[in-house]
Design an enzyme around this catalytic site. Structure first.
Site, PDB file in Angstrom:
ATOM      1  N   LYS A 205       0.866  -1.180   0.000  1.00  0.00           N
ATOM      2  CA  LYS A 205       0.000   0.000   0.000  1.00  0.00           C
ATOM      3  C   LYS A 205       0.899   1.225   0.000  1.00  0.00           C
ATOM      4  O   LYS A 205       1.799   1.342   0.840  1.00  0.00           O
ATOM      5  CB  LYS A 205      -0.886  -0.005   1.248  1.00  0.00           C
ATOM      6  CG  LYS A 205      -1.667   1.298   1.468  1.00  0.00           C
ATOM      7  CD  LYS A 205      -2.578   1.211   2.680  1.00  0.00           C
ATOM      8  CE  LYS A 205      -3.236   2.555   2.964  1.00  0.00           C
ATOM      9  NZ  LYS A 205      -4.239   2.492   4.050  1.00  0.00           N
TER      10      LYS A 205
HETATM   11  C1  R5P Z   1      -2.360   4.234   6.839  1.00  0.00           C
HETATM   12  O1  R5P Z   1      -1.446   3.757   6.386  1.00  0.00           O
HETATM   13  C2  R5P Z   1      -3.133   3.669   7.948  1.00  0.00           C
HETATM   14  O2  R5P Z   1      -3.391   2.335   7.700  1.00  0.00           O
HETATM   15  C3  R5P Z   1      -4.338   4.460   8.211  1.00  0.00           C
HETATM   16  O3  R5P Z   1      -4.846   4.239   9.451  1.00  0.00           O
HETATM   17  C4  R5P Z   1      -5.415   4.341   7.186  1.00  0.00           C
HETATM   18  O4  R5P Z   1      -5.309   3.225   6.391  1.00  0.00           O
HETATM   19  C5  R5P Z   1      -5.401   5.569   6.372  1.00  0.00           C
HETATM   20  O5  R5P Z   1      -6.492   5.638   5.495  1.00  0.00           O
HETATM   21  P1  R5P Z   1      -6.852   7.028   4.811  1.00  0.00           P
HETATM   22  O6  R5P Z   1      -5.603   7.821   4.733  1.00  0.00           O
HETATM   23  O7  R5P Z   1      -7.392   6.673   3.469  1.00  0.00           O
HETATM   24  O8  R5P Z   1      -7.875   7.690   5.679  1.00  0.00           O
END
Ligand code: R5P
Length: 292
Positions: A205
């Site tokens: 990711k």
């Molecule tokens: C990011 O790497 C973490 O896993 C976060 O807690 C989450 O996945 C972030 O998601 P977003 O930035 O799309 O709100």
């Protein structure tokens, strides 16, 4: 034992037809993995589009109660129909997500910092492999801090999870962390994604950036693009579209879905881009029609 009376004689051997189960596996870099790993990956990545819509609601692991996620028990089930893979902590999943759902699970397994720390890069592996197995996790997510103070321990965490994952055929999702002082350039993302992939993860990711196609090309496993901070919906759809156009195999969005005033419609529009080849413009039109 089956009843032996009236058994049909086995004769449909189709000797003129070659063995059928010979197709290449649809997930990048996964051809040489075993059946169990592939099964988990197939739960995450749709065999038809090759892509996934992951929904990240693991923010509480370091942010505590987050705007839009105050009631996980209400938010997650509402969005689930449009999601392929639920990314959460074991606490959130066990308490707030009905187990009868048929969605894949990306289980957050690293933790150790909070919003109260200036440096978030020091984590440990908090969930052991037995619990990931008990939760039927389809992958285990580890935050990875390349270039940060906690790089060594976070790579150690990542490798411990990958090793355990290989023992029990559970994929690992390496999450590229971006600290406040870290550059969000293709130079950095090429470095971070490639290091993480070479450690042995099955999914990475990371964030979208200029020259994203080159980041994808150099990464031998599928990339899912992080959503990041809340954007206006049309911009978030453009981000998703550019990511898919650039070769990402999905998005892993949190705030850009659950902080939208129209979270369900937003998840539907994202799905159109990820699985149905919609452009950002088409998805935006779909979104506007859906909310009116
Ligand atoms: C990011 O790497 C973490 O896993 C976060 O807690 C989450 O996945 C972030 O998601 P977003 O930035 O799309 O709100």
């Amino acid at each position: 034992m089956a009843d032996k009376d009236g058994l049909k004689i086995a004769k449909d051997y189709h000797t003129d037809i070659a063995f059928a189960n010979n197709n290449p596996f649809h997930v990048k870099g996964a051809n040489s993995l075993d059946w169990g790993m592939k099964k988990h990956l197939a739960n995450i990545f749709d065999p038809k589009s090759g892509n996934t819509v992951m929904f990240a609601f693991d923010h509480g692991y370091f942010m505590g109660s987050t705007a839009g996620l105050e009631r996980l028990d209400l938010v997650v089930p509402k969005l689930m129909p449009n999601i392929d893979c639920l990314m959460g902590t074991r606490g959130a999943l066990r308490t707030c997500v009905p187990p009868e759902n048929r969605k894949a699970v990306a289980l957050r397994v690293s933790s150790g910092s909070s919003m109260l720390n200036d440096d978030l890069s020091h984590e440990v592996v908090a969930v052991d492999i037995e619990d990931a197995i008990r939760m039927n996790a389809d992958c285990m997510a580890v935050q990875t801090f390349i270039g940060a103070d906690g790089q060594l321990s976070s790579l150690d965490n990542l490798n411990k999870v990958i090793n355990a994952g290989f023992r029990y055929s559970i994929p690992t999702l390496g999450v590229v962390a971006v600290g406040k002082d870290m550059e969000r350039t293709d130079r950095f993302f090429k470095l971070a994604t490639r290091i993480i992939a070479e450690m042995g993860v099955q999914i990475v990711k990371t964030y979208y950036c200029d020259n994203f196609e080159e980041v994808v090309a150099a990464c031998p496993v599928p990339i899912v693009v992080a959503g990041g901070k809340k954007l206006p919906e049309d911009e978030a759809l453009t981000l998703a579209y550019r990511a898919i156009q650039g070769g990402a195999h999905g998005v892993d969005m949190g705030r850009n879905i659950f902080q939208s005033n129209h979270a369900i419609e937003m998840s539907q529009a994202i799905r159109k881009i990820v699985h149905e080849g919609f452009t950002d413009k088409e998805a935006w039109e779909f979104f506007q029609d859906a909310i009116h």
